[in-house]
Enzyme design. Structure first.
Site, mmCIF file in Angstrom:
data_model
loop_
_atom_site.group_PDB
_atom_site.id
_atom_site.type_symbol
_atom_site.label_atom_id
_atom_site.label_comp_id
_atom_site.label_asym_id
_atom_site.label_seq_id
_atom_site.Cartn_x
_atom_site.Cartn_y
_atom_site.Cartn_z
ATOM 1 C CB SER A 1 35.555 40.876 41.870
ATOM 2 O OG SER A 1 35.736 40.610 40.480
ATOM 3 C CG ASP B 1 42.482 50.479 33.583
ATOM 4 O OD1 ASP B 1 43.689 50.680 33.818
ATOM 5 O OD2 ASP B 1 41.830 49.557 34.090
ATOM 6 C CG ASN C 1 41.820 40.918 37.692
ATOM 7 O OD1 ASN C 1 41.702 41.304 36.529
ATOM 8 N ND2 ASN C 1 42.315 41.678 38.652
ATOM 9 C CG HIS D 1 45.189 40.923 44.128
ATOM 10 N ND1 HIS D 1 46.372 40.646 43.471
ATOM 11 C CD2 HIS D 1 44.604 41.914 43.415
ATOM 12 C CE1 HIS D 1 46.475 41.426 42.414
ATOM 13 N NE2 HIS D 1 45.424 42.210 42.351
ATOM 14 C CD GLU E 1 43.468 43.300 32.773
ATOM 15 O OE1 GLU E 1 43.928 42.501 33.609
ATOM 16 O OE2 GLU E 1 42.846 44.320 33.069
ATOM 17 C CD1 TRP F 1 44.501 49.027 43.985
ATOM 18 C CD2 TRP F 1 45.180 47.465 45.423
ATOM 19 N NE1 TRP F 1 44.018 47.832 43.528
ATOM 20 C CE2 TRP F 1 44.450 46.850 44.402
ATOM 21 C CE3 TRP F 1 45.731 46.687 46.450
ATOM 22 C CZ2 TRP F 1 44.226 45.472 44.375
ATOM 23 C CZ3 TRP F 1 45.503 45.312 46.420
ATOM 24 C CH2 TRP F 1 44.760 44.731 45.403
ATOM 25 N NE ARG G 1 47.225 48.117 42.338
ATOM 26 C CZ ARG G 1 47.453 46.946 41.735
ATOM 27 N NH1 ARG G 1 48.428 46.839 40.852
ATOM 28 N NH2 ARG G 1 46.725 45.890 42.019
HETATM 29 O O1 SFD Z 1 43.099 44.486 39.229
HETATM 30 C C1 SFD Z 1 32.321 44.601 57.588
HETATM 31 N N1 SFD Z 1 40.121 43.609 42.921
HETATM 32 C C2 SFD Z 1 39.929 43.158 41.625
HETATM 33 N N2 SFD Z 1 39.246 42.030 41.344
HETATM 34 C C3 SFD Z 1 38.849 41.762 40.051
HETATM 35 O O2 SFD Z 1 38.204 40.747 39.805
HETATM 36 N N3 SFD Z 1 39.172 42.632 39.014
HETATM 37 C C4 SFD Z 1 39.914 43.777 39.212
HETATM 38 O O3 SFD Z 1 40.171 44.561 38.294
HETATM 39 C C5 SFD Z 1 40.456 43.933 40.539
HETATM 40 N N4 SFD Z 1 41.261 45.098 40.826
HETATM 41 C C6 SFD Z 1 40.949 45.749 42.044
HETATM 42 C C7 SFD Z 1 40.439 44.980 43.144
HETATM 43 C C8 SFD Z 1 40.190 45.609 44.381
HETATM 44 C C9 SFD Z 1 40.430 46.996 44.507
HETATM 45 C C10 SFD Z 1 40.140 47.691 45.791
HETATM 46 C C11 SFD Z 1 40.917 47.765 43.377
HETATM 47 C C12 SFD Z 1 41.171 47.137 42.150
HETATM 48 C C13 SFD Z 1 41.136 49.240 43.469
HETATM 49 C C14 SFD Z 1 39.987 42.660 44.037
HETATM 50 C C15 SFD Z 1 38.544 42.402 44.486
HETATM 51 O O4 SFD Z 1 37.855 43.589 44.661
HETATM 52 C C16 SFD Z 1 38.589 41.575 45.776
HETATM 53 O O5 SFD Z 1 39.306 40.395 45.501
HETATM 54 C C17 SFD Z 1 37.216 41.190 46.325
HETATM 55 O O6 SFD Z 1 36.368 42.289 46.417
HETATM 56 C C18 SFD Z 1 37.388 40.555 47.714
HETATM 57 O O7 SFD Z 1 36.097 40.213 48.186
HETATM 58 P P1 SFD Z 1 35.765 40.132 49.754
HETATM 59 O O8 SFD Z 1 34.342 39.827 49.888
HETATM 60 O O9 SFD Z 1 36.767 39.290 50.475
HETATM 61 O O10 SFD Z 1 36.051 41.642 50.304
HETATM 62 P P2 SFD Z 1 35.170 42.951 49.992
HETATM 63 O O11 SFD Z 1 34.515 42.865 48.674
HETATM 64 O O12 SFD Z 1 36.074 44.111 50.244
HETATM 65 O O13 SFD Z 1 34.016 42.930 51.107
HETATM 66 C C19 SFD Z 1 34.261 43.135 52.479
HETATM 67 C C20 SFD Z 1 32.911 43.478 53.110
HETATM 68 O O14 SFD Z 1 32.989 43.401 54.531
HETATM 69 C C21 SFD Z 1 32.381 44.549 55.096
HETATM 70 N N5 SFD Z 1 32.991 44.721 56.420
HETATM 71 N N6 SFD Z 1 31.022 44.384 57.832
HETATM 72 C C22 SFD Z 1 30.648 44.330 59.140
HETATM 73 N N7 SFD Z 1 31.523 44.509 60.195
HETATM 74 C C23 SFD Z 1 32.832 44.742 59.976
HETATM 75 N N8 SFD Z 1 33.662 44.888 61.013
HETATM 76 C C24 SFD Z 1 33.286 44.791 58.611
HETATM 77 N N9 SFD Z 1 34.504 45.015 58.039
HETATM 78 C C25 SFD Z 1 34.312 44.961 56.697
HETATM 79 C C26 SFD Z 1 32.665 45.671 54.095
HETATM 80 O O15 SFD Z 1 31.785 46.762 54.244
HETATM 81 C C27 SFD Z 1 32.435 44.915 52.790
HETATM 82 O O16 SFD Z 1 31.067 44.878 52.485
HETATM 83 S S1 SFD Z 1 42.902 44.849 40.567
HETATM 84 O O17 SFD Z 1 43.589 46.014 40.937
HETATM 85 O O18 SFD Z 1 43.166 43.727 41.455
HETATM 86 P P1 AMP Z 2 46.826 44.258 39.129
HETATM 87 O O1 AMP Z 2 46.355 45.384 38.295
HETATM 88 O O2 AMP Z 2 48.265 44.346 39.506
HETATM 89 O O3 AMP Z 2 45.958 44.050 40.294
HETATM 90 O O4 AMP Z 2 46.739 42.910 38.264
HETATM 91 C C1 AMP Z 2 45.527 42.512 37.730
HETATM 92 C C2 AMP Z 2 45.715 41.110 37.171
HETATM 93 O O5 AMP Z 2 46.746 41.114 36.186
HETATM 94 C C3 AMP Z 2 46.152 40.083 38.196
HETATM 95 O O6 AMP Z 2 45.577 38.854 37.807
HETATM 96 C C4 AMP Z 2 47.657 40.038 38.052
HETATM 97 O O7 AMP Z 2 48.171 38.797 38.456
HETATM 98 C C5 AMP Z 2 47.809 40.228 36.540
HETATM 99 N N1 AMP Z 2 49.064 40.905 36.170
HETATM 100 C C6 AMP Z 2 49.421 42.164 36.490
HETATM 101 N N2 AMP Z 2 50.629 42.468 35.960
HETATM 102 C C7 AMP Z 2 51.034 41.360 35.270
HETATM 103 C C8 AMP Z 2 52.194 41.018 34.498
HETATM 104 N N3 AMP Z 2 53.193 41.887 34.346
HETATM 105 N N4 AMP Z 2 52.262 39.771 33.945
HETATM 106 C C9 AMP Z 2 51.252 38.879 34.125
HETATM 107 N N5 AMP Z 2 50.134 39.126 34.844
HETATM 108 C C10 AMP Z 2 50.028 40.349 35.407
#
Ligand code: SFD
Ligand code: AMP
Length: 625
Positions: free
Chosen positions: A435, A351, A62, A388, A126, A218, A249
């Protein structure tokens, strides 16, 4: 006290977490550490190949700015993020990540991540900032490269070790302590620099999922606020603790919507078939200047939908059937159109199969073919995810060449506690890193931490008596259970202690009812928040009575203590910011509008010496605007 062996690990740079930010930190720190003869150590509560938010994979990257493509600039991305967060963001941090993120994505591709390409070999977008991937194995690919980097630089990694507390000596961070979730081992990590990258917080609020669905969410339930707790307990300054994220969602299975709104160009309509983004457009005037920008900020998109729901115009549907029909209709040739339809159907399932498998299961369980039937969407319970569209996290030092004065204090991404760094969800006010951006911010923090360890070369020491004290406190839930288990016939019901699940239910109930959860339509006010704080104080008292039957429950106890601290920081900050700036995330019924005097950061700090909380404003200083 439970009989645990103490394992001491001495290192130079300690990375806590094994997710996207931690892996970025490990890859970058290993490179610079090798040059400086230093050692890097990483510790994750789970197994890196499948830990954190990317455990199940993702279907898109993203954040990809595509600077080389010539269409986008760093300035463009910073504008996008500033507007999406209603003016509250650290432009220096956002710009620093944005100027490096493309190189990270190219690294991922080199390591084997399949990024969709069009007929001319260009990445398939996307949206303006998002790339489509076949990302089921995304995390395995990144973890493999991370382990290789650590091994090649003489580093090491520990898995299945849960970190609870920072070690703070004379106001500086000297490492961390925790325990194995598999063996009776208590871990003491001593380090010159420590990077906190343990993700965000889930299940602080009561989830929509219940009964057989409990645990479904989520963002992953195993991100339990450990980052916020670690930095807070260390005495670090925190920012944007009020800026929770409420994602819309697919209902009940939490499938993301980005691909549907951006790639499939889908509409969402209410129960009457109306598109609330059109029918409710006049409401955006109330949130100028941010209500007027494109894309409409994520919280305002939520808000327009919520207004329809509160008016009883639900349910809200993602019109998948309409979107697929429109895209296939655009193909003139009959035979090609059929092929396109098949392609779209598989992309629709891919997806979710790449990222949120339960959504595909729910479609199957409800005989839902997206090309035939729309699916319900809904606003989820709140999450704390600074990577996010939320912004909560620690207040960190920005890059010298970009950061306005007072926003930089020597080492990139260092918190206000010397020797303690933060990245990803752990670092605040730098939203929309996702990510790829979290990995990139980890790289920035990794290099900053090596820089710090080189310039602060004294070996970290820590008082053994204090370590024994910490060990006793951390293992206390096991002792609590052993001591009192005989007092009742049901291990979960006992007058002497409380089990972690019951403790979590109480926390979630307090947050849901007093801090603007699902059941109050995300609305709260000063009296509600003050009552919530009162009940959180009782919960904190009872946290000393937590009991654990085994290592798994011991981890659950500490996960919920970490959630409780995230909750308190959140309630205190919503109370402090007496305005409504992010309708759609939360609404203060007693202060329903945005206020000019609140174009500022609401920061907070907990003092480890006095146990007192301090709330204070910090100016928002733009780099570009
Ligand atoms: O669209 C300990 N995210 C998405 N990012 C994208 O780039 N594209 C997507 O399509 C994304 N989508 C999405 C996303 C996340 C999820 C869950 C879904 C869908 C279903 C967001 C990214 O995943 C997110 O921004 C990054 O992963 C954040 O990275 P970071 O490093 O801040 O968090 P992490 O990856 O969750 O890692 C955390 C780590 O810490 C460990 N941990 N270890 C030791 N002791 C403890 N007490 C701990 N607590 C946690 C964990 O095990 C893990 O390794 S969309 O929907 O947004
Ligand atoms: P999401 O699936 O909601 O986690 O969104 C994934 C990515 O798409 C993020 O970068 C959001 O900011 C973007 N996004 C989701 N919905 C919209 C929308 N309606 N218009 C513009 N960006 C969006």
């Amino acid at each position: 006290m439970a009989n645990f062996e103490t394992v001491e690990v001495k290192t130079d740079v300690l990375i806590i977490g094994g997710g996207m930010a931690a892996c970025g930190a490990a890859v970058e720190a290993s490179y610079w550490a090798k040059k400086s003869g230093l050692k890097v150590t990483l510790v994750d509560k789970a197994a890196m190949d499948r830990s954190g938010a990317v455990a199940m994979g993702l279907s898109a990257i993203n954040q990809y700015v595509d600077v080389c493509g010539g269409k986008n600039t760093i300035h463009n991305y910073v504008d996008y993020v500033r507007n999406d967060l209603m003016g509250i963001t650290r432009e220096d941090l956002v710009a620093n990540i944005a100027r490096h993120v493309d190189s990270t994505v190219h690294l991922f591709e080199k390591w084997g991540l399949p990024i969709w390409k069009d007929a001319d070999g260009n990445y398939v977008h996307e949206g303006r900032w998002q790339l489509m991937i076949n990302g089921e194995s995304y995390k395995c690919i990144v973890a493999e490269a991370t382990k290789n980097a650590l091994n090649e630089a003489g580093g090491e990694y520990f898995e299945r070790v849960f970190i609870t507390e920072p070690l703070i000596k004379d106001g500086k961070c000297a490492g961390a302590v925790g325990f194995s979730v598999r063996e009776n081992e208590f871990y003491v990590f001593k380090a010159k620099a420590t990077i906190c990258a343990m993700g965000g917080a889930v299940h602080v609020f009561k989830p929509r999922s219940s009964g057989e669905g409990l645990g479904r969410s989520w963002y992953p339930p195993f991100n339990s606020g450990s980052s916020a707790y670690f930095t807070l307990k260390g005495g670090a300054e925190m920012t944007c603790q009020e800026v929770r994220f409420i994602p819309v969602r697919f209902k009940d299975a939490y499938g993301p919507v980005g691909a549907w709104f951006l790639l499939f160009k889908s509409r969402a309509t209410n129960g009457l078939g109306e598109n609330y983004m059109e029918t409710r457009r006049p409401e955006l005037e109330n949130w100028k200047p941010y209500g007027m920008v494109k894309p409409v900020p994520a919280n305002l998109r939520n808000w327009l939908m919520m207004l329809d729901v509160m008016d009883g115009k639900g349910p809200i549907f993602m019109r998948t059937e309409e979107a697929i029909a429109n895209l296939s209709k655009a193909v003139p040739d009959e035979k090609e159109r059929k092929k396109k339809l098949k392609e779209l159907e598989s992309e629709a399932w891919e997806d979710f199969l790449d990222m949120t498998i339960s959504q595909a299961i729910l479609w199957a369980a409800t005989n839902t073919a997206p090309e035939e039937k729309p699916s319900e969407i809904a606003a989820c319970e709140p999450y704390f995810i600074g990577s996010h569209s939320g912004a909560s996290g620690a207040w960190v030092s920005g890059p010298e060449d970009l950061a306005p004065e007072s926003y930089s204090w020597g080492y990139n991404n260092m918190t206000t506690v010397p020797g303690m760094f933060a990245a990803g969800d752990a670092s605040g006010a730098s939203s929309h890193k996702f990510s790829s951006g979290s990995f990139t911010e980890g790289r920035i923090a990794g290099k900053g931490a090596v820089h710090y360890a080189v310039e602060n070369a004294a070996d970290p020491t820590f008082d053994d008596a204090k370590i024994e004290e910490l060990k006793k406190t951390i293992l206390n839930p096991l002792d609590m259970f052993e001591e009192h288990k005989g007092a009742s016939s049901d291990p979960d019901v006992n007058v002497n202690y409380i089990k972690p699940k019951m403790f979590m239910f109480r926390l979630q109930k307090i947050m849901d009812e007093y801090a603007g959860g699902v059941s109050t339509q995300f609305t709260t006010s000063k009296p509600l928040l003050e009552k919530g704080l009162e009940l959180l104080a009782f919960l904190k008292e009872d946290s000393e009575k937590l009991a654990a039957e085994n290592l798994h429950e011991l981890m659950r106890c500490w996960e919920n203590i970490h959630r409780m601290w995230q909750a308190e920081a959140h309630v205190r900050t919503i109370l402090f910011r007496d305005e409504t700036r992010w309708p759609g995330y939360y609404f203060r019924s007693d202060c329903p509008k945005m206020k000019d005097n609140w174009l500022a950061f609401a920061n907070c700090k907990w003092d480890p010496k006095t146990g007192e909380w301090e709330m204070f404003k910090r100016d928002v200083k733009y780099v570009y605007a």
